[in-house]
Design an enzyme around this catalytic site. Structure first.
Site, short mmCIF file in Angstrom:
data_model
loop_
_atom_site.label_atom_id
_atom_site.label_comp_id
_atom_site.label_asym_id
_atom_site.label_seq_id
_atom_site.Cartn_x
_atom_site.Cartn_y
_atom_site.Cartn_z
N ARG A 51 -6.49 -6.07 -1.05
CA ARG A 51 -6.94 -4.73 -1.40
C ARG A 51 -5.75 -3.80 -1.52
O ARG A 51 -4.63 -4.14 -1.16
CB ARG A 51 -7.93 -4.21 -0.36
CG ARG A 51 -7.37 -4.09 1.05
CD ARG A 51 -8.46 -3.78 2.05
NE ARG A 51 -9.22 -2.60 1.70
CZ ARG A 51 -8.84 -1.37 1.97
NH1 ARG A 51 -7.69 -1.14 2.59
NH2 ARG A 51 -9.58 -0.34 1.63
N LEU A 52 -6.03 -2.65 -2.06
CA LEU A 52 -5.04 -1.59 -2.22
C LEU A 52 -5.79 -0.29 -1.97
O LEU A 52 -6.84 -0.05 -2.56
CB LEU A 52 -4.48 -1.64 -3.64
CG LEU A 52 -3.11 -1.02 -3.95
CD1 LEU A 52 -2.03 -1.53 -3.02
CD2 LEU A 52 -2.73 -1.29 -5.39
N ASP A 53 -5.28 0.53 -1.07
CA ASP A 53 -5.99 1.75 -0.70
C ASP A 53 -6.24 2.64 -1.91
O ASP A 53 -5.51 2.59 -2.91
CB ASP A 53 -5.19 2.54 0.34
CG ASP A 53 -5.12 1.81 1.68
OD1 ASP A 53 -6.12 1.18 2.06
OD2 ASP A 53 -4.06 1.88 2.33
N LYS A 54 -7.25 3.47 -1.80
CA LYS A 54 -7.62 4.39 -2.89
C LYS A 54 -6.45 5.25 -3.33
O LYS A 54 -6.27 5.52 -4.51
CB LYS A 54 -8.80 5.27 -2.43
CG LYS A 54 -9.36 6.18 -3.49
CD LYS A 54 -10.56 6.97 -2.94
CE LYS A 54 -11.13 7.90 -3.99
NZ LYS A 54 -12.28 8.67 -3.46
N SER A 56 -3.30 4.50 -3.14
CA SER A 56 -2.14 3.71 -3.55
C SER A 56 -2.35 3.22 -4.98
O SER A 56 -3.48 3.19 -5.48
CB SER A 56 -1.94 2.51 -2.61
OG SER A 56 -1.70 2.97 -1.29
#
Length: 197
Positions: A51-54, A56
């Site tokens: 995942r990749l934070d919102k 980022s």
């Protein structure tokens, strides 16, 4: 006789690289006002590997293969991940040394990271403007670093730079293992032909 539409090649692993824009959720569904992967990727039955934070940006890998998804995302496989990080302030050698040796966070000490300062030319020629732009303070400069880690604690990079006194303003993932963002622009994706982990 085997139907061509059900041949093994139809179920072959697929892998896509996507440049996730800022403020986009790392999932295909959300509330009506949310920006999600479905806004950019029309391919069915593929899912993010990790995942990749919102807040980022950058490289997200998506696949239809559960085993490949685990090999990319599970910490036990220790795939390296490289981020370009814009921090507040002119980062100094002490902060770089701390990042290289490991930072003590609330959930334990991070493993040593690879880190170097990005040149202004590299930044200006490679990094796209963010929408909306970061909030800059006139009297405080910013720095860009390339940071490579092999673990995935929650919001780890942001917590690492903050612990050295240089909070993260912008975070872009540019590489996972051997797979790179290359010239993908925000919202663009491409199929990857070589999927050996």
């Amino acid at each position: 006789m085997r139907n061509k539409t059900t041949s093994p090649t139809a179920q072959s692993p697929l892998l896509y690289a996507f440049n996730k824009p800022f403020n986009t959720l790392c999932q295909f569904s959300g509330e009506a006002q949310d920006s999600t992967l479905a806004n950019f990727i029309p391919i069915k039955d593929i899912y993010p590997a990790g995942r990749l934070d919102k807040d980022s940006e950058g490289l997200l890998l998506l696949t239809n293969d559960g085993k490949l998804q685990q090999q990319i995302s599970h910490p036990k496989f220790k795939l390296s991940k490289t981020y370009w990080v814009q921090v507040e302030g002119k980062i100094d050698s002490s902060a770089l040394a701390q990042l290289k040796s490991g930072i003590v966070l609330k959930d334990g000490k991070t493993k040593p990271a690879q880190v170097n300062v990005l040149s202004t030319d590299k930044v200006n020629s490679t990094i796209w403007p963010r929408t909306p732009p970061i909030r800059e303070r006139k009297n405080i400069p910013t720095s860009w670093i390339a940071l490579t880690i092999r673990e995935g604690k929650n919001r780890q990079v942001r917590r690492m730079t903050a612990a050295t006194g240089f909070p993260t303003l912008r975070l872009i993932r540019v590489q996972i293992g051997n797979w790179c963002l290359d010239n993908l622009q925000p919202g663009e994706y491409r199929e990857i032909s070589s999927i050996t982990v």
